[in-house]
Design a protein around this motif. Structure first.
Motif, PDB file in Angstrom:
ATOM      1  N   GLY A 180      34.425  23.277  17.350  1.00 44.19           N
ATOM      2  CA  GLY A 180      34.907  23.701  16.039  1.00 44.19           C
ATOM      3  C   GLY A 180      35.176  22.491  15.181  1.00 44.19           C
ATOM      4  O   GLY A 180      34.985  21.333  15.611  1.00 44.19           O
ATOM      5  N   PRO A 181      35.617  22.695  13.941  1.00 42.59           N
ATOM      6  CA  PRO A 181      35.920  21.560  13.060  1.00 42.59           C
ATOM      7  C   PRO A 181      36.987  20.649  13.663  1.00 42.59           C
ATOM      8  O   PRO A 181      38.083  21.092  14.000  1.00 42.59           O
ATOM      9  CB  PRO A 181      36.433  22.246  11.780  1.00 42.59           C
ATOM     10  CG  PRO A 181      35.871  23.633  11.835  1.00 42.59           C
ATOM     11  CD  PRO A 181      35.811  23.989  13.281  1.00 42.59           C
ATOM     12  N   GLY A 182      36.629  19.384  13.818  1.00 45.16           N
ATOM     13  CA  GLY A 182      37.562  18.415  14.378  1.00 45.16           C
ATOM     14  C   GLY A 182      37.791  18.555  15.867  1.00 45.16           C
ATOM     15  O   GLY A 182      38.691  17.907  16.424  1.00 45.16           O
ATOM     16  N   ASN A 183      37.000  19.382  16.536  1.00 49.41           N
ATOM     17  CA  ASN A 183      37.166  19.609  17.971  1.00 49.41           C
ATOM     18  C   ASN A 183      35.834  19.370  18.668  1.00 49.41           C
ATOM     19  O   ASN A 183      35.074  20.301  18.932  1.00 49.41           O
ATOM     20  CB  ASN A 183      37.657  21.035  18.225  1.00 49.41           C
ATOM     21  CG  ASN A 183      38.076  21.244  19.676  1.00 49.41           C
ATOM     22  OD1 ASN A 183      38.155  20.293  20.460  1.00 49.41           O
ATOM     23  ND2 ASN A 183      38.327  22.493  20.036  1.00 49.41           N
ATOM     24  N   ALA A 184      35.533  18.111  18.941  1.00 49.81           N
ATOM     25  CA  ALA A 184      34.267  17.724  19.550  1.00 49.81           C
ATOM     26  C   ALA A 184      34.520  16.645  20.608  1.00 49.81           C
ATOM     27  O   ALA A 184      35.444  15.846  20.483  1.00 49.81           O
ATOM     28  CB  ALA A 184      33.298  17.208  18.492  1.00 49.81           C
ATOM     29  N   TYR A 185      33.656  16.659  21.626  1.00 49.01           N
ATOM     30  CA  TYR A 185      33.793  15.710  22.729  1.00 49.01           C
ATOM     31  C   TYR A 185      32.451  15.024  22.971  1.00 49.01           C
ATOM     32  O   TYR A 185      31.400  15.668  22.965  1.00 49.01           O
ATOM     33  CB  TYR A 185      34.253  16.420  24.009  1.00 49.01           C
ATOM     34  CG  TYR A 185      35.596  17.091  23.871  1.00 49.01           C
ATOM     35  CD1 TYR A 185      36.767  16.387  24.119  1.00 49.01           C
ATOM     36  CD2 TYR A 185      35.699  18.416  23.464  1.00 49.01           C
ATOM     37  CE1 TYR A 185      38.004  16.999  23.986  1.00 49.01           C
ATOM     38  CE2 TYR A 185      36.924  19.032  23.323  1.00 49.01           C
ATOM     39  CZ  TYR A 185      38.076  18.315  23.590  1.00 49.01           C
ATOM     40  OH  TYR A 185      39.304  18.921  23.451  1.00 49.01           O
ATOM     41  N   TYR A 186      32.517  13.732  23.208  1.00 57.10           N
ATOM     42  CA  TYR A 186      31.311  12.939  23.437  1.00 57.10           C
ATOM     43  C   TYR A 186      30.723  13.270  24.812  1.00 57.10           C
ATOM     44  O   TYR A 186      31.431  13.242  25.819  1.00 57.10           O
ATOM     45  CB  TYR A 186      31.643  11.452  23.353  1.00 57.10           C
ATOM     46  CG  TYR A 186      30.457  10.544  23.610  1.00 57.10           C
ATOM     47  CD1 TYR A 186      29.502  10.334  22.624  1.00 57.10           C
ATOM     48  CD2 TYR A 186      30.304   9.913  24.840  1.00 57.10           C
ATOM     49  CE1 TYR A 186      28.420   9.509  22.854  1.00 57.10           C
ATOM     50  CE2 TYR A 186      29.225   9.087  25.073  1.00 57.10           C
ATOM     51  CZ  TYR A 186      28.283   8.885  24.073  1.00 57.10           C
ATOM     52  OH  TYR A 186      27.207   8.073  24.316  1.00 57.10           O
ATOM     53  N   VAL A 187      29.417  13.590  24.835  1.00 65.04           N
ATOM     54  CA  VAL A 187      28.751  13.945  26.098  1.00 65.04           C
ATOM     55  C   VAL A 187      27.553  13.054  26.378  1.00 65.04           C
ATOM     56  O   VAL A 187      26.835  13.272  27.363  1.00 65.04           O
ATOM     57  CB  VAL A 187      28.311  15.422  26.082  1.00 65.04           C
ATOM     58  CG1 VAL A 187      29.511  16.347  26.028  1.00 65.04           C
ATOM     59  CG2 VAL A 187      27.349  15.691  24.932  1.00 65.04           C
ATOM     60  N   GLY A 188      27.274  12.084  25.522  1.00 63.88           N
ATOM     61  CA  GLY A 188      26.160  11.165  25.747  1.00 63.88           C
ATOM     62  C   GLY A 188      24.815  11.860  25.611  1.00 63.88           C
ATOM     63  O   GLY A 188      24.561  12.584  24.653  1.00 63.88           O
ATOM     64  N   THR A 189      23.943  11.671  26.610  1.00 55.23           N
ATOM     65  CA  THR A 189      22.594  12.245  26.573  1.00 55.23           C
ATOM     66  C   THR A 189      22.492  13.554  27.352  1.00 55.23           C
ATOM     67  O   THR A 189      21.390  13.987  27.693  1.00 55.23           O
ATOM     68  CB  THR A 189      21.591  11.228  27.144  1.00 55.23           C
ATOM     69  OG1 THR A 189      21.967  10.916  28.507  1.00 55.23           O
ATOM     70  CG2 THR A 189      21.563   9.956  26.317  1.00 55.23           C
ATOM     71  N   GLU A 190      23.611  14.170  27.617  1.00 56.67           N
ATOM     72  CA  GLU A 190      23.591  15.401  28.426  1.00 56.67           C
ATOM     73  C   GLU A 190      22.751  16.492  27.766  1.00 56.67           C
ATOM     74  O   GLU A 190      21.983  17.194  28.441  1.00 56.67           O
ATOM     75  CB  GLU A 190      25.021  15.906  28.631  1.00 56.67           C
ATOM     76  CG  GLU A 190      25.093  17.215  29.421  1.00 56.67           C
ATOM     77  CD  GLU A 190      26.520  17.720  29.561  1.00 56.67           C
ATOM     78  OE1 GLU A 190      26.686  18.906  29.876  1.00 56.67           O
ATOM     79  OE2 GLU A 190      27.465  16.923  29.331  1.00 56.67           O
ATOM     80  N   TRP A 191      22.885  16.664  26.438  1.00 55.25           N
ATOM     81  CA  TRP A 191      22.137  17.709  25.754  1.00 55.25           C
ATOM     82  C   TRP A 191      20.641  17.439  25.802  1.00 55.25           C
ATOM     83  O   TRP A 191      19.841  18.377  25.921  1.00 55.25           O
ATOM     84  CB  TRP A 191      22.608  17.837  24.312  1.00 55.25           C
ATOM     85  CG  TRP A 191      23.997  18.329  24.130  1.00 55.25           C
ATOM     86  CD1 TRP A 191      24.975  17.801  23.324  1.00 55.25           C
ATOM     87  CD2 TRP A 191      24.607  19.468  24.767  1.00 55.25           C
ATOM     88  NE1 TRP A 191      26.132  18.516  23.419  1.00 55.25           N
ATOM     89  CE2 TRP A 191      25.935  19.551  24.294  1.00 55.25           C
ATOM     90  CE3 TRP A 191      24.155  20.405  25.686  1.00 55.25           C
ATOM     91  CZ2 TRP A 191      26.804  20.544  24.713  1.00 55.25           C
ATOM     92  CZ3 TRP A 191      25.027  21.401  26.113  1.00 55.25           C
ATOM     93  CH2 TRP A 191      26.332  21.468  25.625  1.00 55.25           C
ATOM     94  N   PHE A 192      20.240  16.186  25.709  1.00 52.89           N
ATOM     95  CA  PHE A 192      18.812  15.861  25.775  1.00 52.89           C
ATOM     96  C   PHE A 192      18.238  16.199  27.148  1.00 52.89           C
ATOM     97  O   PHE A 192      17.146  16.756  27.252  1.00 52.89           O
ATOM     98  CB  PHE A 192      18.595  14.373  25.457  1.00 52.89           C
ATOM     99  CG  PHE A 192      18.851  14.015  24.027  1.00 52.89           C
ATOM    100  CD1 PHE A 192      17.869  14.183  23.069  1.00 52.89           C
ATOM    101  CD2 PHE A 192      20.086  13.520  23.625  1.00 52.89           C
ATOM    102  CE1 PHE A 192      18.101  13.858  21.737  1.00 52.89           C
ATOM    103  CE2 PHE A 192      20.330  13.197  22.298  1.00 52.89           C
ATOM    104  CZ  PHE A 192      19.342  13.371  21.356  1.00 52.89           C
TER     105      PHE A 192
END
Length: 288
Positions: A41-53
Protein backbone atom coordinates in the motif's frame (compact mmCIF):
# COMPACT_ATOMS: atom_id res chain seq x y z
CA UNK A 1 40.61 28.32 -40.91
CA UNK A 2 37.85 25.87 -40.12
CA UNK A 3 34.50 27.29 -39.17
CA UNK A 4 33.25 26.45 -35.69
CA UNK A 5 29.80 24.81 -35.93
CA UNK A 6 26.94 26.77 -34.47
CA UNK A 7 25.19 24.56 -31.92
CA UNK A 8 22.70 27.13 -30.70
CA UNK A 9 19.92 25.33 -32.55
CA UNK A 10 20.12 22.52 -29.98
CA UNK A 11 18.53 24.90 -27.48
CA UNK A 12 15.36 24.70 -29.58
CA UNK A 13 15.31 20.92 -29.08
CA UNK A 14 15.85 21.17 -25.33
CA UNK A 15 12.13 21.55 -24.41
CA UNK A 16 11.31 18.38 -26.34
CA UNK A 17 14.14 16.49 -24.64
CA UNK A 18 12.90 17.61 -21.22
CA UNK A 19 9.36 16.56 -22.09
CA UNK A 20 10.56 13.12 -23.24
CA UNK A 21 12.64 12.75 -20.09
CA UNK A 22 9.66 13.59 -17.92
CA UNK A 23 7.11 11.44 -19.80
CA UNK A 24 9.34 8.40 -20.41
CA UNK A 25 12.32 8.24 -18.07
CA UNK A 26 10.49 9.15 -14.88
CA UNK A 27 7.80 6.42 -15.32
CA UNK A 28 10.53 3.95 -16.29
CA UNK A 29 12.49 4.68 -13.12
CA UNK A 30 9.27 4.30 -11.13
CA UNK A 31 8.72 0.85 -12.63
CA UNK A 32 12.32 -0.12 -11.87
CA UNK A 33 11.79 0.99 -8.27
CA UNK A 34 8.57 -1.04 -7.96
CA UNK A 35 10.20 -4.14 -9.46
CA UNK A 36 12.51 -4.60 -6.46
CA UNK A 37 9.87 -4.01 -3.81
CA UNK A 38 6.90 -5.86 -2.35
CA UNK A 39 4.19 -3.20 -2.19
CA UNK A 40 1.30 -3.56 0.25
CA UNK A 41 0.00 0.00 0.00
CA UNK A 42 1.05 3.66 0.01
CA UNK A 43 4.19 3.97 2.10
CA UNK A 44 4.14 0.25 2.90
CA UNK A 45 6.76 -1.48 0.76
CA UNK A 46 9.64 -3.85 1.44
CA UNK A 47 12.80 -4.39 -0.58
CA UNK A 48 12.95 -7.88 -2.12
CA UNK A 49 15.83 -7.50 -4.60
CA UNK A 50 15.51 -9.69 -7.71
CA UNK A 51 12.91 -12.03 -6.24
CA UNK A 52 10.15 -10.81 -8.57
CA UNK A 53 12.35 -11.28 -11.64
CA UNK A 54 13.12 -14.88 -10.66
CA UNK A 55 9.44 -15.50 -9.99
CA UNK A 56 8.42 -14.03 -13.34
CA UNK A 57 10.94 -16.05 -15.33
CA UNK A 58 9.70 -19.28 -13.67
CA UNK A 59 5.99 -18.49 -14.09
CA UNK A 60 4.49 -21.08 -16.47
CA UNK A 61 1.51 -18.86 -17.28
CA UNK A 62 3.82 -16.09 -18.48
CA UNK A 63 5.90 -18.54 -20.49
CA UNK A 64 2.78 -19.79 -22.26
CA UNK A 65 1.69 -16.22 -22.97
CA UNK A 66 5.15 -15.47 -24.37
CA UNK A 67 4.96 -18.45 -26.75
CA UNK A 68 1.50 -17.38 -27.92
CA UNK A 69 2.80 -13.84 -28.42
CA UNK A 70 5.77 -14.94 -30.52
CA UNK A 71 3.53 -17.20 -32.61
CA UNK A 72 1.04 -14.40 -33.20
CA UNK A 73 3.73 -11.85 -34.14
CA UNK A 74 5.41 -14.33 -36.50
CA UNK A 75 2.07 -15.04 -38.21
CA UNK A 76 1.36 -11.31 -38.49
CA UNK A 77 4.71 -10.60 -40.17
CA UNK A 78 4.46 -13.65 -42.44
CA UNK A 79 1.07 -12.50 -43.76
CA UNK A 80 1.02 -8.71 -43.61
CA UNK A 81 4.45 -7.96 -45.13
CA UNK A 82 4.00 -10.00 -48.37
CA UNK A 83 0.34 -9.00 -48.60
CA UNK A 84 1.17 -5.32 -48.15
CA UNK A 85 3.83 -5.52 -50.89
CA UNK A 86 1.35 -7.24 -53.22
CA UNK A 87 -1.33 -4.61 -52.61
CA UNK A 88 1.17 -1.79 -53.22
CA UNK A 89 2.29 -3.38 -56.50
CA UNK A 90 -1.29 -3.67 -57.75
CA UNK A 91 -2.21 -0.07 -56.97
CA UNK A 92 -2.37 2.51 -59.79
CA UNK A 93 0.68 4.72 -60.20
CA UNK A 94 -1.25 7.98 -60.28
CA UNK A 95 -4.49 9.75 -61.05
CA UNK A 96 -7.83 9.70 -59.32
CA UNK A 97 -7.80 5.91 -59.01
CA UNK A 98 -4.60 6.06 -56.97
CA UNK A 99 -6.11 8.72 -54.71
CA UNK A 100 -9.24 6.60 -54.23
CA UNK A 101 -7.14 3.54 -53.36
CA UNK A 102 -5.13 5.52 -50.83
CA UNK A 103 -8.30 6.79 -49.16
CA UNK A 104 -9.80 3.29 -48.96
CA UNK A 105 -6.57 1.88 -47.55
CA UNK A 106 -6.40 4.55 -44.88
CA UNK A 107 -9.91 3.91 -43.54
CA UNK A 108 -9.04 0.89 -41.32
CA UNK A 109 -6.09 2.79 -39.86
CA UNK A 110 -8.38 5.61 -38.72
CA UNK A 111 -10.67 3.33 -36.70
CA UNK A 112 -9.87 3.22 -32.95
CA UNK A 113 -8.63 -0.12 -31.63
CA UNK A 114 -11.60 -0.74 -29.34
CA UNK A 115 -14.00 -0.04 -32.21
CA UNK A 116 -12.11 -2.52 -34.39
CA UNK A 117 -12.62 -5.18 -31.72
CA UNK A 118 -16.33 -4.36 -31.52
CA UNK A 119 -16.73 -4.47 -35.32
CA UNK A 120 -15.19 -7.93 -35.51
CA UNK A 121 -17.08 -9.08 -32.44
CA UNK A 122 -20.29 -8.56 -34.42
CA UNK A 123 -18.88 -9.43 -37.86
CA UNK A 124 -17.60 -12.84 -36.72
CA UNK A 125 -20.71 -13.96 -34.84
CA UNK A 126 -22.32 -17.07 -36.26
CA UNK A 127 -25.90 -15.83 -35.93
CA UNK A 128 -25.84 -12.19 -37.08
CA UNK A 129 -22.28 -11.65 -38.35
CA UNK A 130 -21.71 -11.90 -42.08
CA UNK A 131 -18.31 -13.56 -41.72
CA UNK A 132 -19.31 -16.14 -39.11
CA UNK A 133 -22.66 -16.87 -40.76
CA UNK A 134 -20.98 -17.28 -44.17
CA UNK A 135 -18.43 -19.78 -42.86
CA UNK A 136 -21.15 -21.83 -41.17
CA UNK A 137 -23.24 -21.81 -44.35
CA UNK A 138 -20.23 -23.11 -46.28
CA UNK A 139 -20.07 -26.11 -43.96
CA UNK A 140 -17.38 -24.94 -41.53
CA UNK A 141 -18.09 -25.29 -37.83
CA UNK A 142 -17.05 -21.79 -36.80
CA UNK A 143 -17.55 -20.36 -33.33
CA UNK A 144 -14.83 -18.04 -32.08
CA UNK A 145 -16.36 -17.89 -28.58
CA UNK A 146 -16.01 -21.62 -28.00
CA UNK A 147 -13.24 -22.86 -30.30
CA UNK A 148 -9.66 -21.79 -29.38
CA UNK A 149 -8.40 -22.27 -32.95
CA UNK A 150 -11.25 -20.19 -34.39
CA UNK A 151 -10.65 -17.48 -31.79
CA UNK A 152 -6.93 -17.28 -32.58
CA UNK A 153 -7.65 -17.26 -36.32
CA UNK A 154 -10.22 -14.48 -35.88
CA UNK A 155 -7.82 -12.29 -33.88
CA UNK A 156 -5.15 -12.83 -36.55
CA UNK A 157 -7.54 -12.01 -39.38
CA UNK A 158 -8.71 -8.89 -37.54
CA UNK A 159 -5.12 -7.68 -37.18
CA UNK A 160 -4.39 -8.40 -40.85
CA UNK A 161 -7.45 -6.37 -41.88
CA UNK A 162 -6.53 -3.51 -39.56
CA UNK A 163 -2.80 -3.13 -40.21
CA UNK A 164 -1.99 -4.51 -43.67
CA UNK A 165 -2.97 -1.09 -45.14
CA UNK A 166 -0.10 0.48 -43.17
CA UNK A 167 2.41 -1.87 -44.83
CA UNK A 168 0.80 -1.25 -48.21
CA UNK A 169 1.00 2.53 -47.82
CA UNK A 170 4.65 2.37 -46.77
CA UNK A 171 5.52 0.13 -49.72
CA UNK A 172 3.53 2.30 -52.11
CA UNK A 173 5.50 5.37 -51.05
CA UNK A 174 8.73 3.43 -51.58
CA UNK A 175 7.66 2.31 -55.05
CA UNK A 176 6.71 5.85 -56.08
CA UNK A 177 10.19 7.05 -55.04
CA UNK A 178 11.92 4.79 -57.59
CA UNK A 179 13.14 6.89 -60.54
CA UNK A 180 11.40 6.21 -63.85
CA UNK A 181 14.80 5.69 -65.49
CA UNK A 182 15.11 2.30 -63.78
CA UNK A 183 11.91 1.08 -65.40
CA UNK A 184 12.94 2.47 -68.78
CA UNK A 185 16.24 0.59 -68.59
CA UNK A 186 14.42 -2.61 -67.63
CA UNK A 187 12.03 -2.15 -70.56
CA UNK A 188 14.96 -1.71 -72.96
CA UNK A 189 16.52 -4.92 -71.60
CA UNK A 190 13.12 -6.66 -71.94
CA UNK A 191 13.18 -7.65 -68.28
CA UNK A 192 10.28 -9.73 -67.05
CA UNK A 193 7.88 -8.47 -64.40
CA UNK A 194 9.53 -10.76 -61.83
CA UNK A 195 12.99 -9.48 -62.78
CA UNK A 196 11.83 -5.88 -62.33
CA UNK A 197 10.49 -6.73 -58.88
CA UNK A 198 13.53 -8.81 -57.89
CA UNK A 199 16.29 -6.47 -59.03
CA UNK A 200 14.69 -3.00 -59.00
CA UNK A 201 11.68 -2.73 -56.75
CA UNK A 202 12.55 -5.06 -53.86
CA UNK A 203 16.07 -3.65 -53.28
CA UNK A 204 14.66 -0.11 -53.32
CA UNK A 205 12.01 -1.13 -50.79
CA UNK A 206 14.53 -2.48 -48.32
CA UNK A 207 14.63 0.58 -46.05
CA UNK A 208 10.84 0.88 -46.13
CA UNK A 209 10.47 -2.79 -45.25
CA UNK A 210 12.81 -2.37 -42.28
CA UNK A 211 10.42 0.27 -40.92
CA UNK A 212 7.36 -1.87 -41.72
CA UNK A 213 8.77 -4.98 -40.04
CA UNK A 214 9.82 -3.10 -36.91
CA UNK A 215 6.51 -1.24 -36.61
CA UNK A 216 4.40 -4.33 -37.14
CA UNK A 217 6.47 -6.50 -34.81
CA UNK A 218 6.43 -3.99 -31.97
CA UNK A 219 2.73 -3.27 -32.37
CA UNK A 220 1.68 -6.93 -32.70
CA UNK A 221 3.87 -7.91 -29.75
CA UNK A 222 2.14 -5.32 -27.58
CA UNK A 223 -1.42 -5.95 -28.83
CA UNK A 224 -4.07 -5.65 -26.14
CA UNK A 225 -7.29 -3.81 -26.96
CA UNK A 226 -8.51 -5.73 -30.02
CA UNK A 227 -8.30 -9.29 -28.61
CA UNK A 228 -9.52 -8.10 -25.20
CA UNK A 229 -12.67 -6.61 -26.76
CA UNK A 230 -13.17 -9.50 -29.20
CA UNK A 231 -12.55 -12.57 -27.03
CA UNK A 232 -11.54 -11.32 -23.58
CA UNK A 233 -8.48 -13.58 -23.85
CA UNK A 234 -10.54 -16.73 -24.32
CA UNK A 235 -11.79 -19.26 -24.81
CA UNK A 236 -9.62 -20.41 -21.96
CA UNK A 237 -6.34 -18.61 -22.48
CA UNK A 238 -6.00 -19.20 -26.23
CA UNK A 239 -5.88 -15.48 -27.05
CA UNK A 240 -4.39 -14.22 -23.78
CA UNK A 241 -1.24 -12.44 -24.86
CA UNK A 242 1.49 -10.87 -22.74
CA UNK A 243 -0.13 -7.45 -22.48
CA UNK A 244 -3.37 -8.88 -21.11
CA UNK A 245 -1.50 -11.10 -18.64
CA UNK A 246 0.42 -8.04 -17.46
CA UNK A 247 -2.76 -5.97 -17.11
CA UNK A 248 -4.47 -8.70 -15.12
CA UNK A 249 -1.47 -8.93 -12.83
CA UNK A 250 -1.18 -5.18 -12.26
CA UNK A 251 -4.82 -4.05 -12.26
CA UNK A 252 -6.82 -7.17 -11.51
CA UNK A 253 -4.58 -8.64 -8.81
CA UNK A 254 -2.83 -5.38 -7.82
CA UNK A 255 0.46 -7.27 -7.70
CA UNK A 256 2.55 -4.22 -8.55
CA UNK A 257 5.97 -5.69 -7.77
CA UNK A 258 5.64 -8.73 -10.03
CA UNK A 259 3.87 -6.63 -12.68
CA UNK A 260 6.72 -4.08 -12.67
CA UNK A 261 9.34 -6.83 -13.00
CA UNK A 262 7.35 -8.48 -15.79
CA UNK A 263 6.90 -5.17 -17.63
CA UNK A 264 10.67 -4.64 -17.63
CA UNK A 265 11.22 -8.15 -19.00
CA UNK A 266 8.52 -7.44 -21.57
CA UNK A 267 10.23 -4.17 -22.57
CA UNK A 268 13.64 -5.86 -22.89
CA UNK A 269 12.20 -8.63 -25.08
CA UNK A 270 10.65 -6.10 -27.48
CA UNK A 271 13.88 -4.08 -27.51
CA UNK A 272 16.08 -7.13 -28.09
CA UNK A 273 14.01 -8.68 -30.88
CA UNK A 274 13.62 -5.31 -32.62
CA UNK A 275 17.38 -4.80 -32.45
CA UNK A 276 17.94 -8.30 -33.89
CA UNK A 277 15.52 -7.57 -36.75
CA UNK A 278 17.18 -4.25 -37.51
CA UNK A 279 20.71 -5.68 -37.30
CA UNK A 280 19.91 -8.67 -39.52
CA UNK A 281 18.21 -6.62 -42.22
CA UNK A 282 20.88 -3.89 -42.30
CA UNK A 283 23.62 -6.55 -42.36
CA UNK A 284 21.98 -8.14 -45.40
CA UNK A 285 21.88 -4.71 -47.04
CA UNK A 286 25.61 -4.17 -46.44
CA UNK A 287 26.48 -7.56 -47.93
CA UNK A 288 24.74 -6.58 -51.12
Amino acid sequence: MSKVPDNRAWWLVLPVLLLVAFSALVPLMTVVNYSVQDIFGPGNAYYVGTEWFRDVLRDQRLQESLLRQFGFSAAVLAIEIPLGIAVALMMPKGGIRASLCLILLAIPLLIPWNVVGTIWQIFARGDIGLFGWGLNELGFSYNYTGDPVAAWFTVLLMDVWHWTPLVALLCYSGLRAIPEAFYQAAEIDRASRWAVFRYIQLPRLRNVLVIAVLLRFMDSFMIYTEPFVLTGGGPGSSTTFLSQTLTTMAVGQFDLGRAAAFSLVYFLIVLLVSWLFFTAITHMDKER
